[in-house]
Design a protein around this motif. Structure first.
Motif, short mmCIF file in Angstrom:
data_model
loop_
_atom_site.label_atom_id
_atom_site.label_comp_id
_atom_site.label_asym_id
_atom_site.label_seq_id
_atom_site.Cartn_x
_atom_site.Cartn_y
_atom_site.Cartn_z
N SER A 20 -13.32 90.07 14.73
CA SER A 20 -13.31 89.92 13.27
C SER A 20 -14.71 89.85 12.68
O SER A 20 -14.91 90.11 11.49
CB SER A 20 -12.54 88.66 12.87
OG SER A 20 -13.30 87.48 13.11
N ALA A 21 -15.71 89.50 13.50
CA ALA A 21 -17.07 89.34 13.01
C ALA A 21 -17.62 90.65 12.43
O ALA A 21 -18.48 90.63 11.55
CB ALA A 21 -17.98 88.83 14.12
N SER A 22 -17.12 91.78 12.92
CA SER A 22 -17.62 93.07 12.44
C SER A 22 -16.80 93.63 11.28
O SER A 22 -17.09 94.72 10.79
CB SER A 22 -17.63 94.08 13.58
OG SER A 22 -16.32 94.26 14.11
N SER A 23 -15.78 92.89 10.83
CA SER A 23 -14.94 93.36 9.74
C SER A 23 -15.60 93.08 8.39
O SER A 23 -16.12 91.98 8.17
CB SER A 23 -13.58 92.67 9.78
OG SER A 23 -12.86 92.89 8.58
N PRO A 24 -15.56 94.03 7.46
CA PRO A 24 -16.13 93.78 6.13
C PRO A 24 -15.33 92.76 5.33
O PRO A 24 -15.81 92.24 4.33
CB PRO A 24 -16.09 95.16 5.47
CG PRO A 24 -15.00 95.89 6.16
CD PRO A 24 -15.04 95.40 7.58
N TYR A 25 -14.11 92.46 5.75
CA TYR A 25 -13.26 91.53 5.02
C TYR A 25 -13.40 90.09 5.51
O TYR A 25 -12.93 89.16 4.86
CB TYR A 25 -11.79 91.96 5.13
CG TYR A 25 -11.56 93.38 4.66
CD1 TYR A 25 -11.66 93.70 3.31
CD2 TYR A 25 -11.29 94.40 5.56
CE1 TYR A 25 -11.47 95.00 2.87
CE2 TYR A 25 -11.10 95.70 5.14
CZ TYR A 25 -11.20 96.00 3.79
OH TYR A 25 -11.02 97.30 3.37
N THR A 26 -13.99 89.91 6.67
CA THR A 26 -14.17 88.56 7.21
C THR A 26 -15.65 88.30 7.46
O THR A 26 -16.29 87.60 6.70
CB THR A 26 -13.34 88.38 8.48
OG1 THR A 26 -13.65 89.43 9.42
CG2 THR A 26 -11.86 88.43 8.18
N GLY A 27 -16.20 88.86 8.51
CA GLY A 27 -17.64 88.78 8.73
C GLY A 27 -18.05 87.66 9.67
O GLY A 27 -17.24 86.88 10.18
N ARG A 28 -19.36 87.58 9.91
CA ARG A 28 -19.92 86.69 10.92
C ARG A 28 -19.75 85.22 10.57
O ARG A 28 -19.56 84.38 11.44
CB ARG A 28 -21.40 87.01 11.13
CG ARG A 28 -21.66 88.37 11.75
CD ARG A 28 -23.15 88.68 11.76
NE ARG A 28 -23.89 87.69 12.55
CZ ARG A 28 -25.15 87.35 12.32
NH1 ARG A 28 -25.81 87.88 11.30
NH2 ARG A 28 -25.76 86.46 13.09
N VAL A 29 -19.86 84.88 9.29
CA VAL A 29 -19.76 83.47 8.90
C VAL A 29 -18.37 82.93 9.21
O VAL A 29 -18.22 81.89 9.86
CB VAL A 29 -20.10 83.29 7.41
CG1 VAL A 29 -19.72 81.90 6.93
CG2 VAL A 29 -21.59 83.54 7.17
N MET A 30 -17.34 83.64 8.77
CA MET A 30 -15.97 83.19 9.02
C MET A 30 -15.68 83.17 10.51
O MET A 30 -15.01 82.25 11.02
CB MET A 30 -14.96 84.08 8.28
CG MET A 30 -13.54 83.53 8.33
SD MET A 30 -12.31 84.59 7.50
CE MET A 30 -12.80 84.38 5.79
N ALA A 31 -16.17 84.17 11.23
CA ALA A 31 -15.92 84.23 12.67
C ALA A 31 -16.58 83.08 13.40
O ALA A 31 -15.97 82.45 14.27
CB ALA A 31 -16.40 85.57 13.23
N ALA A 32 -17.83 82.77 13.07
CA ALA A 32 -18.54 81.67 13.73
C ALA A 32 -17.86 80.34 13.44
O ALA A 32 -17.72 79.48 14.33
CB ALA A 32 -20.00 81.64 13.30
N ARG A 33 -17.42 80.15 12.20
CA ARG A 33 -16.72 78.92 11.84
C ARG A 33 -15.41 78.80 12.64
O ARG A 33 -15.09 77.73 13.17
CB ARG A 33 -16.43 78.90 10.35
CG ARG A 33 -15.70 77.64 9.88
CD ARG A 33 -15.34 77.72 8.42
NE ARG A 33 -16.49 77.68 7.54
CZ ARG A 33 -16.87 78.66 6.72
NH1 ARG A 33 -16.17 79.80 6.67
NH2 ARG A 33 -17.93 78.53 5.95
N ALA A 34 -14.66 79.89 12.71
CA ALA A 34 -13.39 79.87 13.44
C ALA A 34 -13.62 79.60 14.93
O ALA A 34 -12.87 78.83 15.55
CB ALA A 34 -12.65 81.20 13.25
N ARG A 35 -14.64 80.23 15.49
CA ARG A 35 -14.92 80.02 16.91
C ARG A 35 -15.23 78.55 17.18
O ARG A 35 -14.73 77.96 18.15
CB ARG A 35 -16.08 80.91 17.35
CG ARG A 35 -16.38 80.83 18.83
CD ARG A 35 -17.19 82.03 19.31
NE ARG A 35 -18.41 82.20 18.56
CZ ARG A 35 -18.64 83.20 17.69
NH1 ARG A 35 -17.70 84.11 17.48
NH2 ARG A 35 -19.78 83.30 17.05
#
Length: 206
Positions: free
Chosen positions: A90-105
Motif C-alpha cells: 500500500s505504501a506505493s499507492s497514490p491513495y494511501t502512501g508511505r505515511v499511512m503504511a508506516a502508521r499501520a505497520r
C-alpha cells in the motif's frame, strides 16, 4: 478454484462466497469483502485463500481502524505476515502512501507484541511526516517504552509531543501518560500537576 479441494464444507458457505465475489465484481476496490472472505476461508481451513484475501485487503486500504477483523487476535497472529505484506504494498499507492503504511505497520507490530519492530516503524513515520505526525509518533513511542517497563525512557518522547503539538490530541495525551509514569515512580505531586494540565485541555477525559 477451491471446489476441487473440497469447498464448500457447508452449503451456506457457497452462498456467502458467491455474494462476496459478486460484491468484489461490482466494487473491486472495496477491501471489506476481502476481509470477509479471509475470515471465512481461514475458519474453514483454506489458509492459502485466506492469505491471498487479507494481503489484498490491506494493500487496498491499510487504515487499521477500518478493519474490525483485527479485533480477532487469533486471526491476526495467523495472518500477520500477509497483513504486513499488504501494508507494504500500500505504501506505493497514490491513495494511501508511505505515511499511512508506516502508521499501520507500527500498529500491527504493536498488536503482535513485536515492540522493537513497532518502534522502528514509528521512527520511520516520524522521518516522513510533518510536525503533527512527529508528535503522533512520539506519543506512540513513549507508550511503547512504557509497555516495556521503561517509564524514565518514555519521558523524552512525551515531552517532544507536548512541545511540538501542545493543543492536539497527541500533546494532550502525552501529559496523561507522563502523569501515569510519575505516579508509578512515586512522584505524586508531579503526577497530579500533569493530570491537571491534561484535564484543562480534555475536561471530558475519564
Amino acid at each position: 478454484s477451491v471446489r476441487s479441494t473440497g469447498w464448500p464444507p457447508v452449503p451456506e458457505d457457497a452462498v456467502s462466497v458467491a455474494a462476496a465475489l459478486k460484491a468484489l465484481e461490482l466494487e473491486p476496490e472495496y477491501f471489506f469483502s476481502h476481509d470477509f472472505l479471509a475470515r471465512l476461508y481461514l475458519a474453514r481451513g483454506f489458509t492459502a485463500e485466506a492469505i491471498r484475501e487479507i494481503r489484498e485487503s490491506f494493500a487496498l486500504w491499510p487504515r487499521i481502524e477500518a478493519h474490525p477483523i483485527l479485533e480477532d487476535p487469533d486471526l491476526v497472529g495467523k495472518l500477520a505476515e500477509p497483513i504486513l505484506e499488504g501494508i507494504e504494498r500500500s505504501a506505493s499507492s497514490p491513495y494511501t502512501g508511505r505515511v499511512m503504511a508506516a502508521r499501520a505497520r507500527g500498529r500491527i507490530l504493536e498488536k503482535l507484541g513485536r515492540l522493537a519492530e513497532a518502534i522502528a516503524a514509528y521512527d520511520e513515520l516520524r522521518r516522513i511526516g510533518h510536525a503533527e505526525i512527529s508528535a503522533e509518533c512520539d506519543l506512540e513511542l513513549g507508550k511503547l517504552e512504557q509497555q516495556r517497563g521503561r517509564d524514565a525512557e518514555s519521558f523524552p518522547y512525551f515531552e517532544r509531543a507536548v512541545g511540538a503539538a501542545p493543543t492536539t490530541a497527541y500533546g494532550i495525551w502525552a501529559l496523561y501518560y507522563m502523569g501515569l509514569a510519575r505516579s508509578r515512580q512515586g512522584e505524586h505531586r508531579e503526577a497530579a500537576a500533569l493530570f491537571r494540565r491534561h484535564l484543562e485541555q480534555a475536561p471530558d477525559s475519564l
